[in-house]
Scaffold this motif. Structure first.
Motif, PDB file in Angstrom:
ATOM      1  N   LEU A 181       0.833  -1.196   0.000  1.00 12.97           N
ATOM      2  CA  LEU A 181       0.000   0.000   0.000  1.00 12.97           C
ATOM      3  C   LEU A 181       0.874   1.254   0.000  1.00 12.97           C
ATOM      4  O   LEU A 181       0.636   2.196  -0.767  1.00 12.97           O
ATOM      5  N   GLY A 182       1.898   1.265   0.841  1.00  8.23           N
ATOM      6  CA  GLY A 182       2.815   2.402   0.892  1.00  8.23           C
ATOM      7  C   GLY A 182       3.542   2.607  -0.424  1.00  8.23           C
ATOM      8  O   GLY A 182       3.660   3.736  -0.918  1.00  8.23           O
ATOM      9  N   PHE A 183       4.037   1.514  -1.007  1.00  4.94           N
ATOM     10  CA  PHE A 183       4.733   1.616  -2.289  1.00  4.94           C
ATOM     11  C   PHE A 183       3.795   2.123  -3.382  1.00  4.94           C
ATOM     12  O   PHE A 183       4.179   2.964  -4.194  1.00  4.94           O
ATOM     13  N   THR A 184       2.568   1.630  -3.403  1.00  8.33           N
ATOM     14  CA  THR A 184       1.610   2.045  -4.426  1.00  8.33           C
ATOM     15  C   THR A 184       1.268   3.526  -4.276  1.00  8.33           C
ATOM     16  O   THR A 184       1.171   4.253  -5.269  1.00  8.33           O
ATOM     17  N   GLU A 185       1.106   3.992  -3.046  1.00  7.74           N
ATOM     18  CA  GLU A 185       0.856   5.419  -2.818  1.00  7.74           C
ATOM     19  C   GLU A 185       2.044   6.256  -3.277  1.00  7.74           C
ATOM     20  O   GLU A 185       1.873   7.298  -3.913  1.00  7.74           O
ATOM     21  N   LEU A 186       3.257   5.801  -2.947  1.00 11.20           N
ATOM     22  CA  LEU A 186       4.466   6.510  -3.389  1.00 11.20           C
ATOM     23  C   LEU A 186       4.550   6.553  -4.915  1.00 11.20           C
ATOM     24  O   LEU A 186       4.852   7.598  -5.504  1.00 11.20           O
TER      25      LEU A 186
END
Length: 162
Positions: free
Chosen positions: A80-85
Motif C-alpha cells: 500500500l505504501g509503495f503504491t501510494e508513493l
C-alpha cells in the motif's frame, strides 16, 4: 482574446495545483507507511494478556484492528505504501499524471471510505479525504479525451459491406 488567454492560464494553473495536492498527499501517505517499524504478529495479543488498554472505545478498536491486520500480512502495508508513493510520484511528475491518477483512484476511494465508516466523527479528516477523492476524480475526468479511446474500440463497431 486576452481574457480567454488569462482564463485558460488560470485553468491550467488550477489543474497543476490539483495534481500537486493529490500527488503530494499520496506521496506523504506512502512515506508515512514506512516511518515506523511493523509490530510483531503477537503484539496485540500480548497487550490484551497483560491487561493494557488497546483502545479507548469500540470505534478506535476497529481502526486499530483494521490497520494491524494490514500490517500483519507482512506485505500489504508495504505494498500500500509503495503504491501510494508510486502513484504520487507519477502525478507529481505532471507528465505521467493520468497513469498515476488511475492507479490512485482505488486508493483514494478506500481512504475516503475508511474515514467515512471508521472515523465518522472526524469531520476535518473526512472533508480532507473527500477533497482528495474529488481531486483524483477531477484529474481522471479532465483527461477523458486522452483515454476515452481505450474504452471503446471504434474499429469493432464499424460495419463494412462486402
Amino acid at each position: 482574446m486576452e481574457a480567454n488567454y488569462t482564463a485558460g492560464l488560470k485553468f491550467k494553473i488550477f489543474n497543476i495545483a490539483i495534481k500537486l495536492f493529490l500527488g503530494g498527499m499520496l506521496f506523504y501517505g506512502g512515506i508515512a507507511k514506512f516511518q515506523n517499524p511493523l509490530p510483531k504478529p503477537d503484539s496485540l495479543i500480548e497487550q490484551v494478556k497483560s491487561g493494557q488498554e488497546i483502545a479507548a472505545d469500540t470505534d478506535m478498536l476497529m481502526i486499530k484492528n483494521y490497520i494491524f491486520g494490514m500490517q500483519q500480512t507482512n506485505y500489504f502495508w508495504q505494498f500500500l505504501g509503495f503504491t501510494e508513493l508510486f502513484a504520487g510520484t507519477l502525478i507529481l511528475s505532471q507528465i505521467f499524471s493520468i497513469a498515476g491518477a488511475f492507479i490512485a483512484l482505488p486508493l483514494t476511494i478506500n481512504i475516503f471510505l475508511f474515514h467515512l465508516f471508521l472515523e465518522p466523527g472526524e469531520d476535518g479528516e473526512l472533508y480532507l479525504t473527500l477533497a482528495l477523492l474529488f481531486a483524483n476524480i477531477w484529474v481522471v475526468f479532465m483527461a477523458y479525451e486522452k483515454w476515452k479511446s481505450i474504452l471503446v474500440d471504434q474499429s469493432a463497431i464499424q460495419f463494412k459491406a462486402n
